[in-house]
Design a protein around this motif. Structure first.
Motif, PDB file in Angstrom:
ATOM      1  N   GLY A 146      -1.513  11.233  27.951  1.00  0.00           N
ATOM      2  CA  GLY A 146      -0.219  11.724  27.504  1.00  0.00           C
ATOM      3  C   GLY A 146       0.640  10.901  27.253  1.00  0.00           C
ATOM      4  N   LEU A 147       1.561  10.920  26.383  1.00  0.00           N
ATOM      5  CA  LEU A 147       2.456   9.962  25.718  1.00  0.00           C
ATOM      6  C   LEU A 147       3.875  10.659  25.285  1.00  0.00           C
ATOM      7  N   ASP A 148       4.927  10.193  25.708  1.00  0.00           N
ATOM      8  CA  ASP A 148       6.167  10.391  25.106  1.00  0.00           C
ATOM      9  C   ASP A 148       6.746   9.436  24.236  1.00  0.00           C
ATOM     10  N   GLU A 149       7.186   9.834  23.110  1.00  0.00           N
ATOM     11  CA  GLU A 149       7.758   9.108  22.101  1.00  0.00           C
ATOM     12  C   GLU A 149       9.136   9.437  21.696  1.00  0.00           C
ATOM     13  N   GLN A 150      10.077   8.490  21.578  1.00  0.00           N
ATOM     14  CA  GLN A 150      11.365   8.785  20.999  1.00  0.00           C
ATOM     15  C   GLN A 150      11.299   8.722  19.504  1.00  0.00           C
ATOM     16  N   ILE A 151      11.994   9.778  19.020  1.00  0.00           N
ATOM     17  CA  ILE A 151      12.022   9.838  17.253  1.00  0.00           C
ATOM     18  C   ILE A 151      13.312  10.352  16.987  1.00  0.00           C
ATOM     19  N   ASP A 152      13.795   9.548  16.177  1.00  0.00           N
ATOM     20  CA  ASP A 152      15.026   9.559  15.503  1.00  0.00           C
ATOM     21  C   ASP A 152      15.031  10.632  14.106  1.00  0.00           C
ATOM     22  N   VAL A 153      15.959  11.545  14.199  1.00  0.00           N
ATOM     23  CA  VAL A 153      15.770  12.611  13.015  1.00  0.00           C
ATOM     24  C   VAL A 153      17.367  12.547  12.581  1.00  0.00           C
ATOM     25  N   ILE A 154      17.247  12.218  11.140  1.00  0.00           N
ATOM     26  CA  ILE A 154      18.519  12.393  10.457  1.00  0.00           C
ATOM     27  C   ILE A 154      19.063  13.926  10.126  1.00  0.00           C
ATOM     28  N   GLY A 155      19.733  14.374  10.503  1.00  0.00           N
ATOM     29  CA  GLY A 155      20.406  15.865  10.403  1.00  0.00           C
ATOM     30  C   GLY A 155      20.881  16.094   8.851  1.00  0.00           C
ATOM     31  N   LYS A 156      21.058  17.341   8.881  1.00  0.00           N
ATOM     32  CA  LYS A 156      21.608  17.770   7.495  1.00  0.00           C
ATOM     33  C   LYS A 156      23.013  17.266   7.365  1.00  0.00           C
ATOM     34  N   ASP A 157      23.775  16.997   8.426  1.00  0.00           N
ATOM     35  CA  ASP A 157      25.014  16.527   8.323  1.00  0.00           C
ATOM     36  C   ASP A 157      24.988  14.791   8.303  1.00  0.00           C
ATOM     37  N   GLY A 158      23.910  14.241   8.255  1.00  0.00           N
ATOM     38  CA  GLY A 158      23.597  12.854   8.258  1.00  0.00           C
ATOM     39  C   GLY A 158      23.801  12.067   9.719  1.00  0.00           C
ATOM     40  N   ARG A 159      24.038  12.972  10.722  1.00  0.00           N
ATOM     41  CA  ARG A 159      24.089  12.227  11.946  1.00  0.00           C
ATOM     42  C   ARG A 159      22.570  12.049  12.461  1.00  0.00           C
ATOM     43  N   ILE A 160      22.593  11.057  13.308  1.00  0.00           N
ATOM     44  CA  ILE A 160      21.211  10.748  13.799  1.00  0.00           C
ATOM     45  C   ILE A 160      21.236  11.428  15.171  1.00  0.00           C
ATOM     46  N   ARG A 161      19.971  12.147  15.248  1.00  0.00           N
ATOM     47  CA  ARG A 161      19.717  12.653  16.565  1.00  0.00           C
ATOM     48  C   ARG A 161      18.492  12.282  17.322  1.00  0.00           C
ATOM     49  N   SER A 162      18.187  11.964  18.567  1.00  0.00           N
ATOM     50  CA  SER A 162      17.105  11.655  18.992  1.00  0.00           C
ATOM     51  C   SER A 162      16.241  12.783  19.745  1.00  0.00           C
ATOM     52  N   GLN A 163      15.069  13.033  19.516  1.00  0.00           N
ATOM     53  CA  GLN A 163      14.343  14.068  20.312  1.00  0.00           C
ATOM     54  C   GLN A 163      12.892  13.158  20.758  1.00  0.00           C
ATOM     55  N   VAL A 164      12.505  13.757  21.744  1.00  0.00           N
ATOM     56  CA  VAL A 164      11.206  13.430  22.336  1.00  0.00           C
ATOM     57  C   VAL A 164      10.076  14.146  21.956  1.00  0.00           C
ATOM     58  N   TRP A 165       9.025  13.460  21.478  1.00  0.00           N
ATOM     59  CA  TRP A 165       7.862  14.190  21.280  1.00  0.00           C
ATOM     60  C   TRP A 165       6.809  13.620  22.102  1.00  0.00           C
ATOM     61  N   HIS A 166       5.863  14.877  22.778  1.00  0.00           N
ATOM     62  CA  HIS A 166       5.124  14.559  23.754  1.00  0.00           C
ATOM     63  C   HIS A 166       3.779  14.930  23.129  1.00  0.00           C
ATOM     64  N   TYR A 167       2.949  13.723  23.187  1.00  0.00           N
ATOM     65  CA  TYR A 167       1.285  14.027  22.818  1.00  0.00           C
ATOM     66  C   TYR A 167       0.669  14.125  23.892  1.00  0.00           C
ATOM     67  N   PRO A 168       0.021  15.310  24.140  1.00  0.00           N
ATOM     68  CA  PRO A 168      -0.505  15.779  25.341  1.00  0.00           C
ATOM     69  C   PRO A 168      -1.878  15.064  25.722  1.00  0.00           C
ATOM     70  N   SER A 169      -2.068  14.913  26.925  1.00  0.00           N
ATOM     71  CA  SER A 169      -3.343  14.495  27.709  1.00  0.00           C
ATOM     72  C   SER A 169      -4.529  15.659  27.480  1.00  0.00           C
ATOM     73  N   GLN A 170      -5.779  14.866  27.726  1.00  0.00           N
ATOM     74  CA  GLN A 170      -6.808  15.974  27.699  1.00  0.00           C
ATOM     75  C   GLN A 170      -6.782  17.167  28.684  1.00  0.00           C
ATOM     76  N   GLU A 171      -6.173  16.839  29.743  1.00  0.00           N
ATOM     77  CA  GLU A 171      -5.794  17.548  30.956  1.00  0.00           C
ATOM     78  C   GLU A 171      -4.865  18.621  30.642  1.00  0.00           C
ATOM     79  N   GLU A 172      -3.802  18.240  30.013  1.00  0.00           N
ATOM     80  CA  GLU A 172      -2.625  19.160  29.479  1.00  0.00           C
ATOM     81  C   GLU A 172      -3.157  20.134  28.524  1.00  0.00           C
ATOM     82  N   CYS A 173      -4.113  19.726  27.716  1.00  0.00           N
ATOM     83  CA  CYS A 173      -4.700  21.002  26.926  1.00  0.00           C
ATOM     84  C   CYS A 173      -5.343  21.997  27.680  1.00  0.00           C
ATOM     85  N   LEU A 174      -5.928  21.823  28.724  1.00  0.00           N
ATOM     86  CA  LEU A 174      -6.580  22.640  29.634  1.00  0.00           C
ATOM     87  C   LEU A 174      -5.631  23.817  30.270  1.00  0.00           C
ATOM     88  N   GLN A 175      -4.149  23.430  30.088  1.00  0.00           N
ATOM     89  CA  GLN A 175      -3.194  24.266  30.767  1.00  0.00           C
ATOM     90  C   GLN A 175      -3.016  25.447  30.119  1.00  0.00           C
TER      91      GLN A 175
END
Length: 334
Positions: A146-175
């Motif tokens: 599994g892996l977490d990645e910080q992704i910057d998103v430019i909102g409709k108001d032009g401000r930048i927000r950051s969100q974490v995207w989680h890539y699941p491991s094979q074990e997490e798929c089976l949850q």
């Protein structure tokens, strides 16, 4: 719907060149291109016989857009069910691709990952893998954990927000993809009973097209399709609130919240009548210190544990516990 022409796809070719092994272990391709499901990975152009589809009520995935395909081995067929879950042939592979809008002003998107769910020879179990897209979007590579990645998103108001995207491991798929849930999630009559625009440019009911392609073990009478249940999107203003909420429960909660599941205290399945779901004014195991807490306390959000879990970002409280870092504000405000 009877006699309507044309169907979404003219014929179902046999899928050739697939490289996914029947069991988890060695031999899993290191790249998405190596899996053999796309004739062009760059264009996300699936091979003949790999069938694109969509669902009526999608699982919330932190705002990502998703694209789906299914590939049946050889000329195998699905055990159709008007209610409940399908019986899938062993060796079936599902492909789900994720993209996120990273600039809400220009609608620019970024490819994040493509997941494959591979059914073992029994058809009732299997494994999942994740391919993470390269930054230049030239392809995607297999993740071994599994892996977490910080992704910057430019909102409709032009401000930048950051969100974490989680890539699941094979074990997490089976949850979530469990034997109790039927292992396959989101591909059933109530989710597929809708119009879909196929790459051919034609639009047709998905069940009608799948039936025409002889993807089911028994013939589905076209005149019956309109009467089958169908889930609705939460934002569908033309549907009733109860139908929208119960559709959302089915796609976001029912893989665990069902008899025998890890969240068996209440039943989120759409096929279960609301009065039997044990959700409204039902007691909870974990109250989080809230007096007289209920799963859902109508008109009393502070006592509704479901509301707390949906707005929480704490790992010990949030629901679903895996694959969600961003609050689904549409659902919270419904």
């Amino acid at each position: 719907i009877v006699g309507k022409q044309p169907y979404g796809i003219d014929y179902r070719a046999e899928v050739t060149g697939v490289k996914m092994p029947p069991h988890n272990g060695s031999g899993i391709p290191k790249t998405l291109a190596g899996t053999g499901f796309f004739k062009s990975v760059g264009n996300l152009a699936a091979k003949p016989g790999v069938i694109p589809y969509d669902v009526n009520s999608p699982l919330w995935s932190d705002g990502a857009q998703k694209f789906r395909w299914v590939a049946l081995p050889d000329r195998s067929q699905i055990g159709f069910a008007a209610d409940g879950e399908y019986q899938w042939p062993g060796g079936t592979v599902f492909v789900k691709h994720f993209e996120l809008v990273t600039n809400e002003q220009t609608k620019a998107k970024r490819r994040l990952e493509t997941r494959l769910l591979v059914l073992d020879p029994s058809g009732g179990n299997g494994y999942g893998v994740t391919y993470k897209w390269r930054s230049d979007e030239s392809g995607a590579e297999l993740l071994t954990s599994g892996l977490d990645e910080q992704i910057d998103v430019i909102g409709k108001d032009g401000r930048i927000r950051s969100q974490v995207w989680h890539y699941p491991s094979q074990e997490e798929c089976l949850q979530c993809h469990t034997t109790k849930s039927g292992f396959v999630l989101g591909a059933n009559t109530r989710q597929l009973n809708s119009e879909f625009r196929y790459p051919s440019g034609r639009t047709d009911n998905q069940i009608r097209t799948w039936n025409y392609l002889q993807m089911f073990t028994s013939n589905v009478h076209e005149g019956s399709i309109e009467g089958y249940k169908r889930l609705v999107k939460l934002e569908d203003a033309g549907a009733g609130l109860e139908d929208r909420v119960r559709s959302y429960w089915d796609s976001n909660c029912a893989f665990c919240h069902r008899p025998g599941g890890t969240g068996s205290q209440w039943d989120a399945r759409y096929d279960t009548p609301l009065i039997d779901q044990n959700s409204i004014q039902a007691a909870v195991r974990e109250t989080y210190g809230i007096a007289d807490a209920k799963v859902v306390a109508p008109g009393d959000l502070p006592k509704s544990i479901m509301h707390l879990r949906m707005i929480s970002s704490q790992a010990t409280q949030r629901m679903p516990p895996v694959g969600r870092n961003v609050v689904d504000t549409t659902a919270v405000n419904a």
